[in-house]
Design a protein around this motif. Structure first.
Motif, PDB file in Angstrom:
ATOM      1  N   ALA A  35       0.865  -1.177   0.000  1.00  0.00           N
ATOM      2  CA  ALA A  35       0.000   0.000   0.000  1.00  0.00           C
ATOM      3  C   ALA A  35       0.896   1.219   0.000  1.00  0.00           C
ATOM      4  CB  ALA A  35      -0.920   0.001   1.225  1.00  0.00           C
ATOM      5  N   THR A  36       0.329   2.367  -0.295  1.00  0.00           N
ATOM      6  CA  THR A  36       1.106   3.602  -0.245  1.00  0.00           C
ATOM      7  C   THR A  36       0.290   4.724   0.368  1.00  0.00           C
ATOM      8  OG1 THR A  36       2.421   5.204  -1.519  1.00  0.00           O
ATOM      9  CG2 THR A  36       0.431   4.361  -2.570  1.00  0.00           C
ATOM     10  N   MET A  37       0.960   5.572   1.098  1.00  0.00           N
ATOM     11  CA  MET A  37       0.370   6.819   1.543  1.00  0.00           C
ATOM     12  C   MET A  37       0.529   7.843   0.427  1.00  0.00           C
ATOM     13  SD  MET A  37       1.496   6.969   5.553  1.00  0.00           S
ATOM     14  CE  MET A  37       0.222   8.208   5.888  1.00  0.00           C
ATOM     15  N   VAL A  38      -0.361   8.831   0.389  1.00  0.00           N
ATOM     16  CA  VAL A  38      -0.210   9.919  -0.577  1.00  0.00           C
ATOM     17  C   VAL A  38      -0.462  11.252   0.105  1.00  0.00           C
ATOM     18  CG1 VAL A  38      -0.694   8.658  -2.705  1.00  0.00           C
ATOM     19  CG2 VAL A  38      -2.589   9.616  -1.400  1.00  0.00           C
ATOM     20  N   MET A  39       0.351  12.232  -0.256  1.00  0.00           N
ATOM     21  CA  MET A  39       0.208  13.607   0.191  1.00  0.00           C
ATOM     22  C   MET A  39      -0.448  14.406  -0.945  1.00  0.00           C
ATOM     23  SD  MET A  39       1.912  12.773   2.892  1.00  0.00           S
ATOM     24  CE  MET A  39       2.653  11.142   3.030  1.00  0.00           C
ATOM     25  N   GLY A  40      -0.673  15.677  -0.709  1.00  0.00           N
ATOM     26  CA  GLY A  40      -1.310  16.488  -1.739  1.00  0.00           C
ATOM     27  C   GLY A  40      -0.523  16.553  -3.030  1.00  0.00           C
ATOM     28  N   LEU A  41       0.774  16.881  -2.935  1.00  0.00           N
ATOM     29  CA  LEU A  41       1.584  17.035  -4.136  1.00  0.00           C
ATOM     30  C   LEU A  41       1.804  15.726  -4.874  1.00  0.00           C
ATOM     31  CD1 LEU A  41       4.346  19.652  -3.232  1.00  0.00           C
ATOM     32  CD2 LEU A  41       2.611  19.827  -5.005  1.00  0.00           C
ATOM     33  N   ASP A  42       1.641  14.589  -4.182  1.00  0.00           N
ATOM     34  CA  ASP A  42       1.784  13.299  -4.841  1.00  0.00           C
ATOM     35  C   ASP A  42       0.860  13.181  -6.050  1.00  0.00           C
ATOM     36  OD1 ASP A  42       3.701  12.286  -3.179  1.00  0.00           O
ATOM     37  OD2 ASP A  42       2.328  11.166  -1.914  1.00  0.00           O
ATOM     38  N   VAL A  43      -0.288  13.816  -5.972  1.00  0.00           N
ATOM     39  CA  VAL A  43      -1.281  13.646  -7.033  1.00  0.00           C
ATOM     40  C   VAL A  43      -1.544  14.921  -7.831  1.00  0.00           C
ATOM     41  CG1 VAL A  43      -2.439  11.651  -6.079  1.00  0.00           C
ATOM     42  CG2 VAL A  43      -3.055  13.903  -5.251  1.00  0.00           C
ATOM     43  N   THR A  44      -0.936  16.044  -7.428  1.00  0.00           N
ATOM     44  CA  THR A  44      -1.173  17.292  -8.164  1.00  0.00           C
ATOM     45  C   THR A  44       0.094  17.881  -8.768  1.00  0.00           C
ATOM     46  OG1 THR A  44      -0.888  18.683  -6.175  1.00  0.00           O
ATOM     47  CG2 THR A  44      -3.116  17.867  -6.651  1.00  0.00           C
ATOM     48  N   TYR A  45       1.254  17.276  -8.513  1.00  0.00           N
ATOM     49  CA  TYR A  45       2.514  17.841  -8.990  1.00  0.00           C
ATOM     50  C   TYR A  45       2.491  18.006 -10.503  1.00  0.00           C
ATOM     51  CZ  TYR A  45       7.545  18.600  -9.443  1.00  0.00           C
ATOM     52  OH  TYR A  45       8.779  19.126  -9.720  1.00  0.00           O
ATOM     53  N   ALA A 101       4.037  10.996 -15.936  1.00  0.00           N
ATOM     54  CA  ALA A 101       4.207   9.850 -16.825  1.00  0.00           C
ATOM     55  C   ALA A 101       4.867   8.669 -16.136  1.00  0.00           C
ATOM     56  CB  ALA A 101       5.039  10.258 -18.046  1.00  0.00           C
ATOM     57  N   THR A 102       5.655   8.920 -15.098  1.00  0.00           N
ATOM     58  CA  THR A 102       6.411   7.834 -14.463  1.00  0.00           C
ATOM     59  C   THR A 102       5.848   7.397 -13.118  1.00  0.00           C
ATOM     60  OG1 THR A 102       7.934   9.462 -13.498  1.00  0.00           O
ATOM     61  CG2 THR A 102       8.558   8.482 -15.612  1.00  0.00           C
ATOM     62  N   VAL A 103       5.261   8.312 -12.361  1.00  0.00           N
ATOM     63  CA  VAL A 103       4.804   7.995 -11.007  1.00  0.00           C
ATOM     64  C   VAL A 103       3.316   7.652 -10.966  1.00  0.00           C
ATOM     65  CG1 VAL A 103       4.508   8.909  -8.654  1.00  0.00           C
ATOM     66  CG2 VAL A 103       6.625   9.358  -9.927  1.00  0.00           C
ATOM     67  N   LEU A 104       2.499   8.454 -11.637  1.00  0.00           N
ATOM     68  CA  LEU A 104       1.051   8.258 -11.534  1.00  0.00           C
ATOM     69  C   LEU A 104       0.564   6.910 -12.094  1.00  0.00           C
ATOM     70  CD1 LEU A 104      -0.540  11.776 -12.116  1.00  0.00           C
ATOM     71  CD2 LEU A 104       0.075  10.623  -9.994  1.00  0.00           C
ATOM     72  N   PRO A 105       1.154   6.380 -13.169  1.00  0.00           N
ATOM     73  CA  PRO A 105       0.673   5.059 -13.618  1.00  0.00           C
ATOM     74  C   PRO A 105       0.806   3.976 -12.551  1.00  0.00           C
ATOM     75  CG  PRO A 105       1.925   6.120 -15.360  1.00  0.00           C
ATOM     76  CD  PRO A 105       2.110   6.971 -14.135  1.00  0.00           C
ATOM     77  N   TRP A 106       1.887   4.009 -11.776  1.00  0.00           N
ATOM     78  CA  TRP A 106       2.045   3.030 -10.702  1.00  0.00           C
ATOM     79  C   TRP A 106       1.061   3.309  -9.563  1.00  0.00           C
ATOM     80  CZ3 TRP A 106       4.273  -1.312 -11.602  1.00  0.00           C
ATOM     81  CH2 TRP A 106       5.322  -1.400 -12.529  1.00  0.00           C
ATOM     82  N   LEU A 107       0.799   4.577  -9.306  1.00  0.00           N
ATOM     83  CA  LEU A 107      -0.157   4.911  -8.252  1.00  0.00           C
ATOM     84  C   LEU A 107      -1.550   4.403  -8.612  1.00  0.00           C
ATOM     85  CD1 LEU A 107      -0.560   6.383  -5.540  1.00  0.00           C
ATOM     86  CD2 LEU A 107      -1.128   8.434  -6.851  1.00  0.00           C
ATOM     87  N   ARG A 108      -1.920   4.513  -9.883  1.00  0.00           N
ATOM     88  CA  ARG A 108      -3.241   4.047 -10.314  1.00  0.00           C
ATOM     89  C   ARG A 108      -3.398   2.541 -10.139  1.00  0.00           C
ATOM     90  NH1 ARG A 108      -1.854   7.501 -15.044  1.00  0.00           N
ATOM     91  NH2 ARG A 108      -2.719   9.581 -14.598  1.00  0.00           N
TER      92      ARG A 108
END
Length: 376
Positions: free
Chosen positions: A103-113, A120-127
């Motif tokens: 699992a992962t924690m997410v902060m605000g900038l994790d998803v709005t940066y 292109a590199t981080v959000l696909p893994w988060l999804r």
């Protein structure tokens, strides 16, 4: 999750974070709290953490991946919790290959940066994350907007370590601050603590609100960042340059003295596209010490401050509303005494709602951890 078998759940968890003390900041404070609760609740819990500068991350991250892979391959840990989306993206290929629950924690900038490379590199893994633990409802909504399925997102109510202090400790801290700053007893100390970036609203506050407050009100700003010069320029334009003290980065002892000794804590956040406030943990840290909190009703701050209970929420960028909220609280010695009473009431409510013990129990439930799991 990828591997929900009972034997994996019986093994201790691993927490991997790139933000950890002795580095200072909101993410570091949160990570330390998460680790304390995991260690206390699940004997044998493991930690891989980076407490240095961002410059050292390119060296630390591959080592963290290798260490995590080795622990997982030897079946020394069960679930792996990443501290943020960047760490999760680095670990995901290995964790998915080894079929390790994660699992992962997410902060605000994790998803709005707002970076094409990052998105292109981080959000696909988060999804693809089996479980995303958001630090506020606003962060959860932003994660869903970024493409994370709603059913995989959970909100964790954050908590802080509750200090043991009384009115005499606050009085001593205030006295020390006045002496250090060369201020008289009639000074009213407003504190803002955090990185000097635009969304924190310090520039806006010193230009639009501070000039309308009595001359004995002094704004203490602890932290550094790109907005420092702009804040100084705004204070000079507004004629309050002598009432704004930019303290820069402070050590832990000074930070604690500020949180205890200030008459009120202000967090005047403003809206900045692509840069949201994930939670605002420092408002909880201030309130739990008996320092009254006045903050913008914006983004993750709405989860950190319960209006009328743990602080006062004010519409963001509404100078008239901010002045109306602060003026009765800073006008003279009687108002300062009333502030102390307000702070004591807020502290009691904050300790009940935002203690680390409650956060630890909620986190364990979200992750499906077994309290008292044996060490490997």
């Amino acid at each position: 999750m990828d591997r929900p078998e009972d034997d994996a759940r019986a093994r201790p968890p691993l927490f991997v974070t790139r933000k950890f003390p002795p580095s200072v900041g909101g993410m570091e404070t949160l990570a330390a709290g998460v680790w304390r609760t995991l260690r206390a609740g699940v004997p044998g819990a493991r930690l891989v953490a980076h407490g240095g500068s961002n410059r050292a991350l390119p060296r630390w991250l591959p080592r963290a991946v290798a260490t995590t892979a080795a622990l997982a391959a030897r079946r020394e840990v069960g679930l792996v919790l990443s501290g943020d989306a960047v760490v999760h993206a680095a670990l995901s290929p290995v964790l998915r290959a080894l079929r390790v629950p994660h699992a992962t924690m997410v902060m605000g900038l994790d998803v709005t940066y707002d970076s094409a490379l990052y998105r292109a590199t981080v959000l696909p893994w988060l999804r693809r994350a089996p479980l995303v633990v958001a630090i506020s409802a606003a962060t959860a909504d932003a994660a869903v907007a970024a493409g994370v399925p709603r059913e995989r997102v959970r909100v964790l109510r954050l908590g802080v370590e509750v200090p043991d202090l009384g009115p005499q400790d606050r009085a001593a801290a205030r006295r020390a601050l006045l002496d250090d700053l060369g201020l008289g007893d009639d000074a009213v100390l407003l504190l803002t603590l955090g990185r000097l970036v635009r969304r924190k609203g310090v520039r806006w506050f010193v230009e639009e609100v501070l000039p309308a407050l009595p001359p004995q009100v002094v704004h203490l700003v602890a932290g550094d960042g790109e907005e420092r010069g702009a804040v100084l320029d705004a204070a000079a334009r507004a004629g309050v340059g002598d009432r704004v003290r930019l303290l820069g980065r402070v050590d832990d002892a000074t930070r604690e003295r500020l949180l205890r000794g200030a008459d009120a804590f202000v967090q005047p956040n403003v809206r900045v596209p692509g840069d949201m406030e994930g939670f605002g943990l420092v408002t909880v840290e201030a309130a739990v010490r008996g320092t009254p909190v006045v903050a913008s009703a914006l983004e993750g701050v709405l989860d950190a401050v319960v209006d009328g209970e743990t602080g006062t929420l004010v519409p963001p960028e509404d100078a008239a509303a901010w002045r109306a909220a602060l003026l009765p609280r800073v006008a003279g010695p009687a108002a300062r005494a009333a502030l102390a009473g307000e702070g004591a009431r807020q502290a009691a409510a904050t300790r009940a709602r935002y203690g680390e013990e409650a956060m630890g129990a909620e986190l364990a439930a979200l992750l499906g951890l077994r309290p008292g799991a044996p060490s490997a």
